[in-house]
Design an enzyme around this catalytic site. Structure first.
Site, PDB file in Angstrom:
ATOM      1  N   ASP A   1       0.840  -1.199   0.000  1.00 39.21           N
ATOM      2  CA  ASP A   1       0.000   0.000   0.000  1.00 39.21           C
ATOM      3  C   ASP A   1       0.876   1.251   0.000  1.00 39.21           C
ATOM      4  O   ASP A   1       0.634   2.214  -0.718  1.00 39.21           O
ATOM      5  CB  ASP A   1      -0.936  -0.002   1.206  1.00 39.21           C
ATOM      6  CG  ASP A   1      -0.200  -0.198   2.527  1.00 39.21           C
ATOM      7  OD1 ASP A   1       0.919  -0.764   2.520  1.00 39.21           O
ATOM      8  OD2 ASP A   1      -0.728   0.201   3.578  1.00 39.21           O
TER       9      ASP A   1
ATOM     10  N   GLU B   1      -2.291   9.109  -0.911  1.00 42.43           N
ATOM     11  CA  GLU B   1      -3.335   8.174  -0.471  1.00 42.43           C
ATOM     12  C   GLU B   1      -4.700   8.866  -0.438  1.00 42.43           C
ATOM     13  O   GLU B   1      -5.711   8.295  -0.780  1.00 42.43           O
ATOM     14  CB  GLU B   1      -2.991   7.682   0.949  1.00 42.43           C
ATOM     15  CG  GLU B   1      -4.032   6.771   1.568  1.00 42.43           C
ATOM     16  CD  GLU B   1      -3.602   6.257   2.937  1.00 42.43           C
ATOM     17  OE1 GLU B   1      -2.798   6.933   3.596  1.00 42.43           O
ATOM     18  OE2 GLU B   1      -4.072   5.181   3.330  1.00 42.43           O
TER      19      GLU B   1
ATOM     20  N   ARG C   1       5.039   4.128   6.351  1.00 43.65           N
ATOM     21  CA  ARG C   1       4.492   4.029   7.706  1.00 43.65           C
ATOM     22  C   ARG C   1       4.422   2.567   8.154  1.00 43.65           C
ATOM     23  O   ARG C   1       4.922   1.669   7.467  1.00 43.65           O
ATOM     24  CB  ARG C   1       3.122   4.699   7.785  1.00 43.65           C
ATOM     25  CG  ARG C   1       2.045   3.973   7.024  1.00 43.65           C
ATOM     26  CD  ARG C   1       0.674   4.601   7.272  1.00 43.65           C
ATOM     27  NE  ARG C   1      -0.338   3.893   6.553  1.00 43.65           N
ATOM     28  CZ  ARG C   1      -1.287   4.467   5.824  1.00 43.65           C
ATOM     29  NH1 ARG C   1      -1.356   5.776   5.703  1.00 43.65           N
ATOM     30  NH2 ARG C   1      -2.187   3.734   5.200  1.00 43.65           N
ATOM     31  N   ASP C   2       3.775   2.346   9.283  1.00 46.50           N
ATOM     32  CA  ASP C   2       3.750   1.002   9.854  1.00 46.50           C
ATOM     33  C   ASP C   2       2.698   0.123   9.183  1.00 46.50           C
ATOM     34  O   ASP C   2       1.787  -0.383   9.839  1.00 46.50           O
ATOM     35  CB  ASP C   2       3.508   1.092  11.365  1.00 46.50           C
ATOM     36  CG  ASP C   2       2.301   1.960  11.688  1.00 46.50           C
ATOM     37  OD1 ASP C   2       1.658   2.457  10.748  1.00 46.50           O
ATOM     38  OD2 ASP C   2       2.005   2.145  12.886  1.00 46.50           O
ATOM     39  N   GLU C   3       2.824  -0.025   7.853  1.00 47.60           N
ATOM     40  CA  GLU C   3       1.970  -0.965   7.107  1.00 47.60           C
ATOM     41  C   GLU C   3       2.854  -1.754   6.140  1.00 47.60           C
ATOM     42  O   GLU C   3       3.206  -2.868   6.406  1.00 47.60           O
ATOM     43  CB  GLU C   3       0.869  -0.223   6.357  1.00 47.60           C
ATOM     44  CG  GLU C   3      -0.060   0.525   7.292  1.00 47.60           C
ATOM     45  CD  GLU C   3      -1.521   0.415   6.924  1.00 47.60           C
ATOM     46  OE1 GLU C   3      -1.959  -0.594   6.357  1.00 47.60           O
ATOM     47  OE2 GLU C   3      -2.240   1.387   7.248  1.00 47.60           O
TER      48      GLU C   3
ATOM     49  N   ASP D   1      -5.507  -2.912  -2.931  1.00 47.76           N
ATOM     50  CA  ASP D   1      -4.642  -1.960  -3.622  1.00 47.76           C
ATOM     51  C   ASP D   1      -4.035  -2.603  -4.868  1.00 47.76           C
ATOM     52  O   ASP D   1      -3.936  -1.980  -5.926  1.00 47.76           O
ATOM     53  CB  ASP D   1      -3.522  -1.471  -2.690  1.00 47.76           C
ATOM     54  CG  ASP D   1      -4.056  -0.886  -1.391  1.00 47.76           C
ATOM     55  OD1 ASP D   1      -4.989  -1.475  -0.811  1.00 47.76           O
ATOM     56  OD2 ASP D   1      -3.558   0.162  -0.943  1.00 47.76           O
TER      57      ASP D   1
ATOM     58  N   HIS E   1       1.013   6.322  -2.089  1.00 46.57           N
ATOM     59  CA  HIS E   1       0.080   5.209  -2.230  1.00 46.57           C
ATOM     60  C   HIS E   1      -0.256   5.099  -3.717  1.00 46.57           C
ATOM     61  O   HIS E   1      -0.708   6.057  -4.309  1.00 46.57           O
ATOM     62  CB  HIS E   1      -1.205   5.565  -1.480  1.00 46.57           C
ATOM     63  CG  HIS E   1      -1.516   4.693  -0.326  1.00 46.57           C
ATOM     64  ND1 HIS E   1      -0.748   4.662   0.809  1.00 46.57           N
ATOM     65  CD2 HIS E   1      -2.548   3.833  -0.105  1.00 46.57           C
ATOM     66  CE1 HIS E   1      -1.296   3.816   1.675  1.00 46.57           C
ATOM     67  NE2 HIS E   1      -2.382   3.300   1.147  1.00 46.57           N
TER      68      HIS E   1
ATOM     69  N   TRP F   1     -11.144  -6.419  -2.090  1.00 47.43           N
ATOM     70  CA  TRP F   1      -9.821  -6.813  -1.607  1.00 47.43           C
ATOM     71  C   TRP F   1      -9.547  -8.268  -2.017  1.00 47.43           C
ATOM     72  O   TRP F   1      -8.730  -8.517  -2.905  1.00 47.43           O
ATOM     73  CB  TRP F   1      -9.716  -6.584  -0.091  1.00 47.43           C
ATOM     74  CG  TRP F   1      -9.191  -5.204   0.220  1.00 47.43           C
ATOM     75  CD1 TRP F   1      -7.938  -4.893   0.662  1.00 47.43           C
ATOM     76  CD2 TRP F   1      -9.878  -3.945   0.076  1.00 47.43           C
ATOM     77  NE1 TRP F   1      -7.809  -3.518   0.794  1.00 47.43           N
ATOM     78  CE2 TRP F   1      -8.971  -2.916   0.440  1.00 47.43           C
ATOM     79  CE3 TRP F   1     -11.143  -3.573  -0.335  1.00 47.43           C
ATOM     80  CZ2 TRP F   1      -9.311  -1.563   0.412  1.00 47.43           C
ATOM     81  CZ3 TRP F   1     -11.488  -2.234  -0.369  1.00 47.43           C
ATOM     82  CH2 TRP F   1     -10.588  -1.251  -0.002  1.00 47.43           C
TER      83      TRP F   1
HETATM   84  C1  BGC Z   1      -4.029   0.728   3.780  1.00 54.23           C
HETATM   85  C2  BGC Z   1      -4.819   0.655   2.518  1.00 54.23           C
HETATM   86  C3  BGC Z   1      -5.605  -0.614   2.603  1.00 54.23           C
HETATM   87  C4  BGC Z   1      -6.576  -0.394   3.726  1.00 54.23           C
HETATM   88  C5  BGC Z   1      -7.679  -1.338   3.889  1.00 54.23           C
HETATM   89  C6  BGC Z   1      -5.006   0.895   4.895  1.00 54.23           C
HETATM   90  O1  BGC Z   1      -4.498   1.133   6.117  1.00 54.23           O
HETATM   91  O2  BGC Z   1      -3.038   1.669   3.758  1.00 54.23           O
HETATM   92  O3  BGC Z   1      -4.212   1.002   1.376  1.00 54.23           O
HETATM   93  O4  BGC Z   1      -6.132  -1.102   1.464  1.00 54.23           O
HETATM   94  O5  BGC Z   1      -5.936  -0.127   4.923  1.00 54.23           O
HETATM   95  O6  BGC Z   1      -8.763  -0.588   3.913  1.00 54.23           O
END
Ligand code: BGC
Length: 743
Positions: free
Chosen positions: A339, A623, A343-345, A352, A644, A404
């Site tokens: 994504d 984003e 950050r913390d993802e 995505d 994003h 998703w």
């Molecule tokens: C991410 C998105 C992801 C979503 C799910 C977010 O925190 O950054 O890109 O698809 O969560 O809704």
């Protein structure tokens, strides 16, 4: 894979510190030498001090419970008579945490707590025909390494002066059964960027501006005394006052700390990456003010894909946006489709990926990249067919979300259209079918994806849609509307796939009809732009033209509400769509006779629009439509990535509709092509170039008096459509002018 070596681990718990393993060996008159290696974590191997290969964060990120890639390197030229092979193993994706708030299943907790183990085997063949095998075993040694700390989100600390102290390794009962050969593209350094300017902020910070938001690391070269430190912080943007800002990284610490030895030296992190444009210098020998910006280089890292697509127009702002889309892909194709990189993802969000896959396969040759990721998707698909929202999965959620999990059907289909790889469809068919069956199994009303979620859980909806109620991330489109539209779409892709592969899909043809009936009964009215988009694009509306016409009205109404009528020749148009509706928004408009309105949306400069972020100086796609307000204030710290790729998916419309280069379903992989440009008089010119496996396709148009002049080059048989007139064209360059006359 058959390795004779054994897994090895350090003799004790390492915490965040990386172990380094070593073995010494003699080898003269070597004819060939091949190293096969992988690790639980990310590794860097060296032979006699020289790095083996340049795969960054090898062995990459896969569904580690089932699949772990083994790399193979030809190391013949690195060997001499006496040799030392060392391998440092950092935490990487295997051991690092994923988003603090996410529930951590027991298997994942066990994985994170397991040792940073290594397995490696060096096969040497000598000039006289002898062979020897040097595999990891009890004769190897380990030490704490100079990598004192490494973590996916939290960065790296390296002490160049740390002295190793070698001890015997222990043998580990590691996962032999999951080893597979390297399947994806390797992640490698792709570009090196110099510091563009040094900023002294109002707060007194020294900030390096690399001029481009990206994913990668910063390399430092300097002359220093032992114990001096270089410490950096990373950010994507400055705040409204021009100070360093990275509150949007949330809990990701992104540490960068290098502890110097004496003399000339250079370093770059090897076990983590950063998403950044700006770098604040927190510590530097002699003080940050005295530093030479030439000491720092940004190293851009991404999967090693070949560039295949180019877009260029007469509008510099639009061109910058095209660049931003590319950078969005570079930054988020670091072994898996993420994504965002900062950050913390940094997770493989399936939504995505399906949103962006068409654009991705135009910009770059992404076949191998997605083939590997889809294998992970299939590995992580549950027994009941559920496809998780992130792949590789790091959670154990018992539900999925429309748009998703649908990546299971959409991504293989789109990759197939782009490259014509039937094998990928064959490999994916069961997964597609099981996904559709999963939706059927959770529907409470036949034909409608209307499942009951566990208490407190939700679907993501039209994520970040601008019609979201105040304080929510979810647009106002209905969950079961989105779900059912995707259910129908997935089923139609499953049917097409089955027909190509010669499978019996009559049950699914019937199901497709039932879903459409159920949809039309349940949703006679469309409430949002995204609902209109889905109804028309997935052909679930009884009258897609009417749905598109409603969309056109809504886009104009939104435009009028947001922008006062200034008497311009073209009425204002505005979008309110989120992740789900945006990718198809312009397609629906231009496919149903509203091409001009599609262009109004694309060329709009004011918020909300694609170009708004560019007017704010963006170098990647944001984003959120208003990540940063015109006055420099951030819309939020929480969900505000400036890198994003999702909304960059509009580039697909530019390639395939504005310039008109389209795949033909019966002749995938550009075996044949349809080229049907949709020009607009507000733009002087547009050109799209695509390097396909069949050769180069170019579609260009420019304004010419009252009309347009087109120049189209095709390497294959093409159907060219200009102003509604169809022409059959063979390989070569063809010129047309608007008014449908061939020149
Ligand atoms: C991410 C998105 C992801 C979503 C799910 C977010 O925190 O950054 O890109 O698809 O969560 O809704």
């Amino acid at each position: 894979m058959d390795l004779k070596a054994k897994w090895i681990i350090p003799g004790r718990e390492m915490g965040d510190t990386s172990p380094v393993y070593r073995v010494g060996f003699a080898a003269d008159t070597v004819k060939s030498a091949v190293l096969r290696i992988t690790a639980l974590g990310v590794y860097e191997a060296r032979i006699n001090g020289t790095r083996v290969g340049d795969f960054f964060m090898a062995p990459g990120f896969t569904s580690y419970r089932k699949r772990l890639q083994v790399q193979e390197y030809d190391v013949t030229r690195l060997l001499s008579d006496e040799n030392e092979l060392t391998v440092t193993v950092g935490k990487g994706w295997y051991h690092s945490r994923f988003l603090a708030l996410w529930e951590v299943p027991q298997w994942r907790a066990d994985m994170m707590a397991s040792p940073m183990a290594l397995i490696a085997q060096l096969d040497i063949e000598y000039a006289d025909g002898r062979r020897s095998v040097i595999g990891t075993d009890g004769s190897w040694e380990w030490s704490e390494s100079r990598v004192r700390f490494s973590d996916l989100y939290d960065g790296e600390i390296y002490d160049a002066g740390f002295e190793h102290s070698w001890q015997p390794v222990e043998i580990y009962d590691g996962p032999d059964e999951i080893l597979i050969p390297q399947q994806g593209e390797e992640v490698r350094p792709q570009e090196h960027l110099a510091v563009k300017s040094v900023i002294h902020t109002p707060k007194g910070e020294t900030v390096l501006d690399f001029g481009q938001n990206m994913a990668g690391v910063v390399a430092v070269s300097l002359c220093a005394h032992a114990g001096d430190t270089v410490e950096l912080s990373f950010g994507e943007t400055l705040d409204a006052e021009g100070n360093f800002y990275n509150a949007n990284y949330r809990s990701a610490k992104c540490i960068y700390k290098y502890i110097c030895r004496e003399g000339e030296q250079s370093w770059e992190p090897r076990h983590t990456f950063y998403g950044f444009r700006y770098v604040r210098v927190d510590a530097f020998p002699g003080g940050a003010d005295a530093l030479d910006p030439g000491c720092f280089t940004a190293v851009v890292m991404h999967s090693d894909m070949k560039r295949t697509g180019w877009l260029e127009s007469s509008d510099p702002l639009l061109n910058r946006f095209f660049e931003n889309v590319l950078w969005g892909q570079k930054s988020n194709f670091l072994d898996i489709p993420t994504d965002c990189p900062q950050r913390d993802e940094r997770a493989g969000w399936t939504g995505d990926a399906q949103v962006f896959v068409r654009t991705a396969c135009l910009n770059y040759d992404a076949e191998r990249f997605f083939t590997k990721w889809l294998a992970d998707l299939r590995s992580d698909q549950r027994a009941n067919g559920l496809v998780p929202s992130v792949v590789p999965d790091v959670r154990d959620r018992l539900y999925s979300s429309p748009a998703w999990g649908d990546a299971a059907a959409i991504v293989p289909w789109q990759v197939y259209l782009a490259y014509g790889n039937r094998q990928l469809l064959a490999d994916s068919f069961d997964s597609m079918r099981r996904w559709v069956d999963y939706i059927t199994s959770v529907t409470k009303v036949p034909g409608l994806w209307r499942d009951e979620l566990p208490e407190g859980k939700r679907h993501y909806g039209d994520w970040l849609g601008l019609d979201a109620p105040y304080g929510s991330y979810k647009g106002s489109s209905r969950d079961d509307f989105i779900g059912t539209a995707f259910y129908a779409h997935d089923t139609s892709l499953l049917v097409k796939t089955g027909q190509i592969l010669g499978r019996d899909v009559t049950d699914y043809e019937k199901l497709h009809g039932e879903i459409i009936d159920a949809f039309q009964k349940a949703f006679p009215v469309y409430n949002t732009q995204t609902e209109c988009v889905l109804a028309a694009h997935f052909k679930v509306a009884p009258d897609p033209d009417a749905a598109a016409a409603q969309l056109a009205r809504m886009v104009l109404d939104a435009g009028a509400a947001m922008t006062p009528d200034t008497g311009q020749a073209y009425p204002a148009a505005a979008l309110t769509t989120g992740f789900v509706g945006t990718p198809y928004l312009l397609h629906v408009l231009s496919d149903h006779g509203f091409g001009e309105l599609a262009w109004s949306l694309l060329l709009r400069r004011k918020y909300p629009s694609w170009l708004y972020s560019v007017t704010q100086g963006a170098t990647t796609v944001w984003e959120h439509w208003d990540g940063m307000k015109p006055d420099g204030q951030m819309w939020s710290t929480d969900m505000n990535s400036f890198n994003h790729y999702a909304y960059g998916s509009v580039a697909d419309w530019v390639y395939t509709k504005a310039a008109g280069i389209q795949t033909v379903e019966d002749h995938p992989g550009y075996e044949r092509v349809r080229i049907a440009p949709v020009p607009d008089a507000r733009l002087g010119s547009l050109s799209a170039r695509l390097l396909t496996r069949r050769g180069e396709i170019v579609s260009s148009w420019r304004r010419d008096g009252e009309g347009f002049a087109f120049e189209i080059t095709t390497p294959v048989q093409a159907e060219i459509v200009i102003d509604g007139e169809k022409y059959a064209a063979g390989p070569g360059t063809h010129r047309f002018s608007c008014g449908s006359k061939r020149i």
